[in-house]
Design an enzyme around this catalytic site. Structure first.
Site, PDB file in Angstrom:
ATOM      1  CG  HIS A   1       4.699 -59.703 -38.749  1.00 12.77           C
ATOM      2  ND1 HIS A   1       5.777 -58.892 -38.504  1.00 12.77           N
ATOM      3  CD2 HIS A   1       5.157 -60.770 -39.458  1.00 12.77           C
ATOM      4  CE1 HIS A   1       6.836 -59.439 -39.062  1.00 12.77           C
ATOM      5  NE2 HIS A   1       6.494 -60.578 -39.632  1.00 12.77           N
TER       6      HIS A   1
ATOM      7  CG  ASP B   1       3.876 -68.279 -42.207  1.00  8.89           C
ATOM      8  OD1 ASP B   1       4.545 -68.660 -43.170  1.00  8.89           O
ATOM      9  OD2 ASP B   1       4.372 -67.937 -41.122  1.00  8.89           O
TER      10      ASP B   1
HETATM   11  N1  CMC Z   1      -4.493 -64.669 -32.836  1.00 13.02           N
HETATM   12  C1  CMC Z   1      -5.086 -64.102 -31.753  1.00 13.02           C
HETATM   13  N2  CMC Z   1      -4.537 -63.108 -31.026  1.00 13.02           N
HETATM   14  C2  CMC Z   1      -3.320 -62.692 -31.394  1.00 13.02           C
HETATM   15  C3  CMC Z   1      -2.637 -63.232 -32.500  1.00 13.02           C
HETATM   16  C4  CMC Z   1      -3.274 -64.253 -33.238  1.00 13.02           C
HETATM   17  N3  CMC Z   1      -2.689 -64.804 -34.300  1.00 13.02           N
HETATM   18  N4  CMC Z   1      -1.446 -62.617 -32.634  1.00 13.02           N
HETATM   19  C5  CMC Z   1      -1.377 -61.713 -31.627  1.00 13.02           C
HETATM   20  N5  CMC Z   1      -2.503 -61.747 -30.888  1.00 13.02           N
HETATM   21  C6  CMC Z   1      -2.839 -60.881 -29.731  1.00 13.02           C
HETATM   22  C7  CMC Z   1      -2.081 -61.292 -28.500  1.00 13.02           C
HETATM   23  O1  CMC Z   1      -2.792 -62.243 -27.739  1.00 13.02           O
HETATM   24  C8  CMC Z   1      -1.947 -59.965 -27.781  1.00 13.02           C
HETATM   25  O2  CMC Z   1      -3.202 -59.652 -27.191  1.00 13.02           O
HETATM   26  P1  CMC Z   1      -3.275 -58.863 -25.783  1.00 13.02           P
HETATM   27  O3  CMC Z   1      -2.738 -57.486 -26.084  1.00 13.02           O
HETATM   28  O4  CMC Z   1      -4.714 -58.885 -25.422  1.00 13.02           O
HETATM   29  O5  CMC Z   1      -2.417 -59.610 -24.808  1.00 13.02           O
HETATM   30  C9  CMC Z   1      -1.736 -58.973 -28.927  1.00 13.02           C
HETATM   31  O6  CMC Z   1      -2.393 -59.560 -30.057  1.00 13.02           O
HETATM   32  C10 CMC Z   1      -0.278 -58.714 -29.251  1.00 13.02           C
HETATM   33  O7  CMC Z   1       0.348 -59.959 -29.511  1.00 13.02           O
HETATM   34  P2  CMC Z   1       1.819 -60.330 -29.101  1.00 13.02           P
HETATM   35  O8  CMC Z   1       1.894 -61.790 -28.776  1.00 13.02           O
HETATM   36  O9  CMC Z   1       2.320 -59.380 -28.054  1.00 13.02           O
HETATM   37  O10 CMC Z   1       2.581 -60.051 -30.434  1.00 13.02           O
HETATM   38  P3  CMC Z   1       4.037 -60.518 -30.783  1.00 13.02           P
HETATM   39  O11 CMC Z   1       4.622 -59.451 -31.616  1.00 13.02           O
HETATM   40  O12 CMC Z   1       4.792 -60.924 -29.572  1.00 13.02           O
HETATM   41  O13 CMC Z   1       3.810 -61.865 -31.665  1.00 13.02           O
HETATM   42  C11 CMC Z   1       3.346 -63.271 -33.479  1.00 13.02           C
HETATM   43  C12 CMC Z   1       3.805 -61.879 -33.038  1.00 13.02           C
HETATM   44  C13 CMC Z   1       3.541 -63.400 -34.994  1.00 13.02           C
HETATM   45  C14 CMC Z   1       4.205 -64.344 -32.800  1.00 13.02           C
HETATM   46  C15 CMC Z   1       1.851 -63.461 -33.108  1.00 13.02           C
HETATM   47  O14 CMC Z   1       1.055 -62.505 -33.801  1.00 13.02           O
HETATM   48  C16 CMC Z   1       1.340 -64.876 -33.389  1.00 13.02           C
HETATM   49  O15 CMC Z   1       1.485 -65.749 -32.547  1.00 13.02           O
HETATM   50  N6  CMC Z   1       0.715 -65.107 -34.600  1.00 13.02           N
HETATM   51  C17 CMC Z   1       0.299 -66.455 -34.963  1.00 13.02           C
HETATM   52  C18 CMC Z   1       1.486 -67.257 -35.484  1.00 13.02           C
HETATM   53  C19 CMC Z   1       1.911 -66.799 -36.853  1.00 13.02           C
HETATM   54  O16 CMC Z   1       1.104 -66.606 -37.750  1.00 13.02           O
HETATM   55  N7  CMC Z   1       3.239 -66.674 -37.033  1.00 13.02           N
HETATM   56  C20 CMC Z   1       3.836 -66.292 -38.324  1.00 13.02           C
HETATM   57  C21 CMC Z   1       4.452 -64.909 -38.270  1.00 13.02           C
HETATM   58  S1  CMC Z   1       4.851 -64.214 -39.865  1.00 13.02           S
HETATM   59  C22 CMC Z   1       6.056 -65.190 -40.561  1.00 13.02           C
HETATM   60  C23 CMC Z   1       7.212 -65.519 -39.696  1.00 13.02           C
HETATM   61  O17 CMC Z   1       7.760 -64.665 -38.974  1.00 13.02           O
HETATM   62  O18 CMC Z   1       7.615 -66.645 -39.712  1.00 13.02           O
END
Ligand code: CMC
Length: 433
Positions: free
Chosen positions: A312, A369
């Protein structure tokens, strides 16, 4: 820095040095102690802008609706902890609280519920709208289009009274439109709403009753649905809420702004994750040993696959909504049956990640989720409706944020800037030669 000031006002200044010059930038403190640098005059004074991809570090507004402390796993609506609201309130009470700022009195509760019940019907012409969509249309874009199309039936609200009427109408009609989208995807006739049922019961009736068969609402199902809606009701400046605010900031119609929010929510990184989680769990369930493979792919930086329902932008500890839902999952499956296999896989995945360095070091925990899809499945909601359920829940939050923005003395149209990195001026090739 002084501490006793009106929340959101200037408490001090930060200094920014650029070359020989020093600039004073106001520091603004919120009611929970978080501090922001107010950079609104930065470009005027220095000629510079800020660069913040994904707005991860940008406060776009002052808001009194929802507070999240992502480090400590805290979520409060209008100051009330989510755990307390989840235990004691109904979804309509929470909707009122979010939109109006205070808990409803008995009289307000009754008149709001009555107003909502009174406006649940959809204009007959909407049948033509739905029949123009392909039979197998996903209900989420169908809902976004239907809510946008509502703006063709009702003029844009201007006065406070108009806004109140539009808000009641939209809260009343969204479940009807959502159920219509679903019935359309089945090729079944639409079921008229029933005003003798409460909000969640009526939605279940419109989803599952048919002209040949009445649907008897299970109170366990209706209550858990209300709980799910409450947990999704607001989450401050997330992607879809920011979309609602941005579209609304051009003074667009409330219904058009909400339609934009529904479209933003559909994406798999946002609300669409709940559908992706269940697809992932089912895939793991059908292939022995694939949980490990999934985790390996999710950890591989060269692979775009992610563990859906994990991570998140704001929570860097357990999402409090996920812990409420995990308990609810166990309870619902015990009472109603349902796929305990998927719940077991989910709990096992969570257990592995909690001791896996990749997830621990990045502070990736289950989000809302991760468990919601398992409950939806247990109460019979079809997978393609999961994100629609999220939209139904998020509606009061979008509305509260939209109305707060319109009344904000700092209100301006949303219009970020950019750092241009394209070609500098050049000439077209001479096409005559
Ligand atoms: N699985 C594997 N690695 C992950 C995941 C995941 N679900 N989420 C983040 N990471 C890693 C990402 O690859 C990055 O690694 P590195 O530092 O090595 O590059 C690190 O963690 C930070 O991630 P980020 O992409 O910079 O984080 P963000 O704040 O931009 O993204 C997020 C947040 C929710 C989009 C992301 O965690 C994600 O894609 N999660 C899976 C989709 C999901 O469950 N979404 C629902 C969110 S909650 C309800 C809502 O908002 O709708």
């Amino acid at each position: 820095m002084t501490t006793e000031t009106t929340p959101g006002t200037v408490v001090d200044h930060a200094q920014l040095r650029i070359g020989e010059k020093t600039f004073d930038l106001p520091l603004v403190r919120g009611s929970e102690g978080e501090v922001a640098i107010d950079i609104r005059n930065l470009r005027r004074d220095t000629g510079l802008i800020t660069l913040d991809p994904g707005y991860a570090n940008t406060g776009s507004c002052r808001s009194a609706i929802t507070f999240i402390d992502g480090e400590r796993g805290i979520l409060r609506y209008r100051g009330y902890p989510i755990e307390e609201l989840a235990k004691t309130s109904s979804f309509l009470e929470v909707a009122w609280l979010l939109i109006n700022g205070e808990q409803p009195s008995q009289a307000e509760r009754e008149s709001f519920a009555e107003g909502v019940a009174h406006h649940t019907m959809i204009h007959e012409d909407f049948n033509r709208f739905f029949s123009a969509l392909p039979r197998d249309a996903h209900p989420m874009p169908a809902l976004a289009a239907a809510v946008g199309a509502l703006a063709t039936f009702y003029r844009a609200p201007e006065s406070d009274e108009d806004v109140d009427a539009a808000v009641t109408r939209l809260i009343a009609k969204m479940p009807t439109l959502a159920a219509y989208s679903y019935k359309r995807s089945l090729g079944q006739p639409f079921m008229a709403p029933r005003n003798d049922l409460n909000y969640s019961e009526n939605f279940l009736h419109m989803m599952y009753a048919t002209p040949c068969e009445e649907y008897h609402v299970d109170p366990v199902v209706a209550r858990v649905l209300d709980l799910l809606l409450i947990l999704h009701a607001d989450h401050e400046q997330n992607c879809s809420t920011s979309a609602v605010r941005l579209v609304g900031s051009s003074r667009a119609h409330l219904f058009a702004s909400i339609s934009a929010g529904i479209s933003a929510l559909w994406g798999q990184l946002h609300g669409g994750a709940n559908q992706k989680v269940i697809e992932m769990l089912e895939q793991i369930a059908s292939t022995e040993g694939s949980a490990d493979l999934f985790l390996e792919r999710a950890k591989d930086r060269d692979d775009t696959k992610r563990l859906m329902g994990f991570g998140h932008r704001v929570y860097k500890s357990y999402d409090p909504r996920a812990s409420i839902l995990k308990d609810a999952c166990v309870e619902v499956i015990a009472k109603r049956g349902g796929s305990s296999r998927l719940l077991e896989i989910a709990m096992r995945l969570e257990e592995i990640t909690l001791s896996d360095d990749y997830f621990v070091s990045r502070k990736l925990y289950p989000n809302v989720d991760f468990y919601s899809g398992i409950i939806y499945e247990a109460i019979g909601i079809p997978v393609n409706m999961f994100t629609v359920m999220f939209a139904l829940g998020r509606l009061p939050g979008w509305i509260a944020q939209w109305t707060e923005m319109r009344r904000d003395p700092d209100f301006r149209i949303g219009r970020p800037r950019q750092i241009y990195v394209g070609p500098t001026e050049r000439r077209l090739a001479d096409s005559t030669g």
